[in-house]
Write an enzyme that holds these catalytic residues in place. Structure first.
Site, mmCIF file in Angstrom:
data_model
loop_
_atom_site.group_PDB
_atom_site.id
_atom_site.type_symbol
_atom_site.label_atom_id
_atom_site.label_comp_id
_atom_site.label_asym_id
_atom_site.label_seq_id
_atom_site.Cartn_x
_atom_site.Cartn_y
_atom_site.Cartn_z
ATOM 1 N N HIS A 60 0.836 -1.171 0.094
ATOM 2 C CA HIS A 60 0.044 0.232 0.044
ATOM 3 C C HIS A 60 0.857 1.362 -0.196
ATOM 4 O O HIS A 60 2.027 1.155 0.720
ATOM 5 C CB HIS A 60 -1.105 -0.170 1.061
ATOM 6 C CG HIS A 60 -0.554 0.154 2.663
ATOM 7 N ND1 HIS A 60 0.051 1.180 3.340
ATOM 8 C CD2 HIS A 60 -0.113 -0.904 3.650
ATOM 9 C CE1 HIS A 60 0.454 0.929 4.389
ATOM 10 N NE2 HIS A 60 0.480 -0.108 4.521
ATOM 11 N N ASP A 83 -0.657 4.291 0.811
ATOM 12 C CA ASP A 83 -0.734 5.343 1.953
ATOM 13 C C ASP A 83 -0.035 5.193 2.949
ATOM 14 O O ASP A 83 0.348 4.026 3.329
ATOM 15 C CB ASP A 83 -2.442 5.506 1.820
ATOM 16 C CG ASP A 83 -2.840 4.384 2.571
ATOM 17 O OD1 ASP A 83 -2.287 3.096 2.373
ATOM 18 O OD2 ASP A 83 -3.357 4.174 3.743
ATOM 19 N N ASP A 123 6.664 1.325 6.446
ATOM 20 C CA ASP A 123 5.272 0.757 6.343
ATOM 21 C C ASP A 123 4.417 2.184 5.278
ATOM 22 O O ASP A 123 4.076 2.690 5.806
ATOM 23 C CB ASP A 123 4.584 0.896 7.705
ATOM 24 C CG ASP A 123 3.251 0.430 7.526
ATOM 25 O OD1 ASP A 123 2.704 -0.109 6.840
ATOM 26 O OD2 ASP A 123 2.551 0.639 8.828
ATOM 27 N N GLU A 152 -5.001 1.818 3.107
ATOM 28 C CA GLU A 152 -4.870 0.660 3.884
ATOM 29 C C GLU A 152 -4.902 1.333 5.331
ATOM 30 O O GLU A 152 -5.284 0.694 6.363
ATOM 31 C CB GLU A 152 -3.439 -0.228 3.626
ATOM 32 C CG GLU A 152 -3.552 -1.465 4.479
ATOM 33 C CD GLU A 152 -2.959 -1.455 5.790
ATOM 34 O OE1 GLU A 152 -3.096 -2.281 6.720
ATOM 35 O OE2 GLU A 152 -2.123 -0.407 6.177
ATOM 36 N N GLU A 153 -3.955 2.096 5.591
ATOM 37 C CA GLU A 153 -3.937 2.870 7.053
ATOM 38 C C GLU A 153 -5.223 3.253 7.624
ATOM 39 O O GLU A 153 -5.391 3.536 8.663
ATOM 40 C CB GLU A 153 -2.767 3.707 7.069
ATOM 41 C CG GLU A 153 -1.474 3.319 6.648
ATOM 42 C CD GLU A 153 -0.947 2.456 7.746
ATOM 43 O OE1 GLU A 153 -1.724 1.885 8.384
ATOM 44 O OE2 GLU A 153 0.368 2.067 7.416
ATOM 45 N N HIS A 158 3.967 3.575 12.692
ATOM 46 C CA HIS A 158 2.808 4.291 13.214
ATOM 47 C C HIS A 158 3.112 5.222 14.170
ATOM 48 O O HIS A 158 2.340 6.091 14.770
ATOM 49 C CB HIS A 158 1.653 3.132 13.849
ATOM 50 C CG HIS A 158 1.295 2.604 12.660
ATOM 51 N ND1 HIS A 158 -0.204 2.332 12.993
ATOM 52 C CD2 HIS A 158 1.292 2.034 11.380
ATOM 53 C CE1 HIS A 158 -0.701 1.387 11.730
ATOM 54 N NE2 HIS A 158 0.322 1.357 10.955
#
Length: 450
Positions: A89, A91, A122, A153-154, A419
């Site tokens: 992904h 995003d 990520d 996705e996030e 994150h």
């Protein structure tokens, strides 16, 4: 004539400077799909990914189904060869408080062999691992490929199932590689074979029609914040085990995770006790977990001397493999409604849910992957590990493509800080990931070509 392992090692080494440069360019794009952010940057990110895939000789299109843009790139398989779907992904998570970052989150910087920046691990490195493998083969790719790069996705993949169902035939593959997990440690590769599911919900308590003077009415009337805090504490018992009836959990995770390593990697403050019983891996892989992610309440410097009429919490429930999001949400809602104190009103609403999964990692595709990882890590075989996080759409892939082997891999290590502030990518491990994927495509072609 197919490329040998020696050829692929040389090709990956040759391509890495360009791969890193393109990764840094992707990191500079703040493609955040959350509400309130500039979604033109997500569009910009999708366009950049599409250009990278076109540069690898893939027929590429940007697709959407009511949400943020995804990218699909395709190259038809040689006669008799299998097709491999490569997922990642583009995003990223919001940065949070930028003051907590050592450097600008959207200006990649190398420090001590790690590349720092939001999305560096990520999952823009996942995108670039796919690109690196394709570049290594050039026009001698031994398998068909479908590269599927998601754009939200996030933010929960709200439109992903619709995209997959709308483009099922384009995505149909013999092997699916999902590059959105991690490795067990620096120098120790892994295949992820189980992931927890997730239910995010809101609980709002109300005790008053409106705020009232804390001196005039405080004492007999419970304020909403105290009421909410008392309700939230009922979600765990005194030892920290989840205390909600009806959630699934089990023991028996096969990998040892020493507590001192877990505390260090988790950044646990000295003196804080860990919650619950059982091994660390049981507690993060095969048992449920409940966390309070946020509370709507006045900030302390804005707080008046008044009893708050209502307070709201966002609660995240991680589901053990074998549980179901619908029944889990019902169990947590019933618990909150039962234990709300002092007759307060409580309203529980679902934000989103996703299923856990278990992967049967046996068969020729998994043998091919394990051999590729062992070669890339100079003889260190991968471990099979669980992950406490969630990738709910794997269940969709399992349902729509029941005959496909699903391999969950990744670029992260325990120090990547995904994150959080100062997210980073270990550059040495990243090169091994890129080599492993190239070798995986080679091995899959040899194992599955008719």
């Amino acid at each position: 004539m197919s490329l040998s392992e020696t050829d692929l090692r040389a090709a990956i080494a040759r391509e890495m400077p360009g791969v890193r440069a393109d990764l840094e360019n992707l990191v500079r794009i703040p493609g955040i799909a959350f509400e309130g952010f500039d979604h033109t940057q997500v569009e910009r990110s999708a366009t950049a990914v599409a250009e990278l895939l076109r540069g690898c000789g893939l027929e590429t299109e940007i697709v959407r189904h009511g949400g943020q843009p995804a990218v699909i790139g395709r190259k038809v398989a040689p006669a008799g060869a299998p097709t491999v779907l490569l997922y990642a992904h583009h995003d990223v998570q919001p940065t949070g408080d930028v003051a907590l970052w050592t450097s600008d989150p959207f200006e990649p910087v190398e420090r001590d062999g790690r590349l720092y920046g939001r999305g560096a691990a990520d999952d823009k490195a996942g995108v670039m691992a796919h690109v690196a493998a394709l570049r290594a083969f050039g026009d001698r790719l031994p398998v068909g490929v479908v590269v599927f790069v998601e754009g939200e996705e996030e933010y929960g993949s709200d439109s992903l199932n619709d995209i997959i169902e709308a483009h099922t035939e384009k995505l149909r593959s013999d092997v699916i590689v999902i590059a959105d997990s991690g490795n067990w440690d620096i120098g120790q590769p892994a295949l992820t074979t189980s992931l927890r599911g997730i239910v995010n919900l809101f609980a709002e308590v109300r005790v008053l029609k409106n705020a009232v003077h804390s001196g005039m009415f405080g004492g007999p009337i419970p304020d909403a914040l105290m009421t909410l805090a008392r309700l939230l504490t009922t979600l765990h018992d005194e030892d920290g085990d989840v205390a909600v009836d009806g959630l699934v959990g089990r023991e028996g995770a096969s990998v040892d995770y020493p507590e001192d390593r877990f505390r260090e990697e988790g950044g646990v403050v000295e003196g804080v006790k860990l919650l619950g019983h059982g091994t660390i891996t049981d507690r993060i892989w095969t048992k449920p977990a409940i966390s309070v992610l946020g509370i709507d309440a006045p900030r302390t410097f804005e707080a008046a001397n008044a009893l708050q009429p209502a307070a709201k919490a966002k609660i995240s429930v991680r589901l053990a493999p074998g549980d179901d999001p619908t029944s889990a949400y019902a169990a947590v809602r019933a618990h909150l409604e039962k234990f709300v104190p002092w007759g307060a009103q409580v309203e529980v609403t679902l934000e989103a849910g996703g299923s856990p999964c278990v992967i049967d990692a046996t068969g020729p595709a998994y043998d091919a992957a394990r051999a590729a990882f062992a070669s890339a890590w100079d003889g260190t075989a991968p471990v099979d590990m669980g992950v406490g996080g969630s990738i709910p759409f794997i269940a969709t892939f399992q349902e729509l493509f029941p005959d496909a082997a699903i391999l969950v891999t990744g670029v992260e290590d325990p120090y990547s800080g995904a994150h959080g502030p100062d997210e980073s990518l270990h550059l040495g491990e990243f090169e091994r990931v890129c080599l492993a994927e190239a070798l995986l495509l080679k091995n899959v072609a040899e194992a599955l070509t008719n």
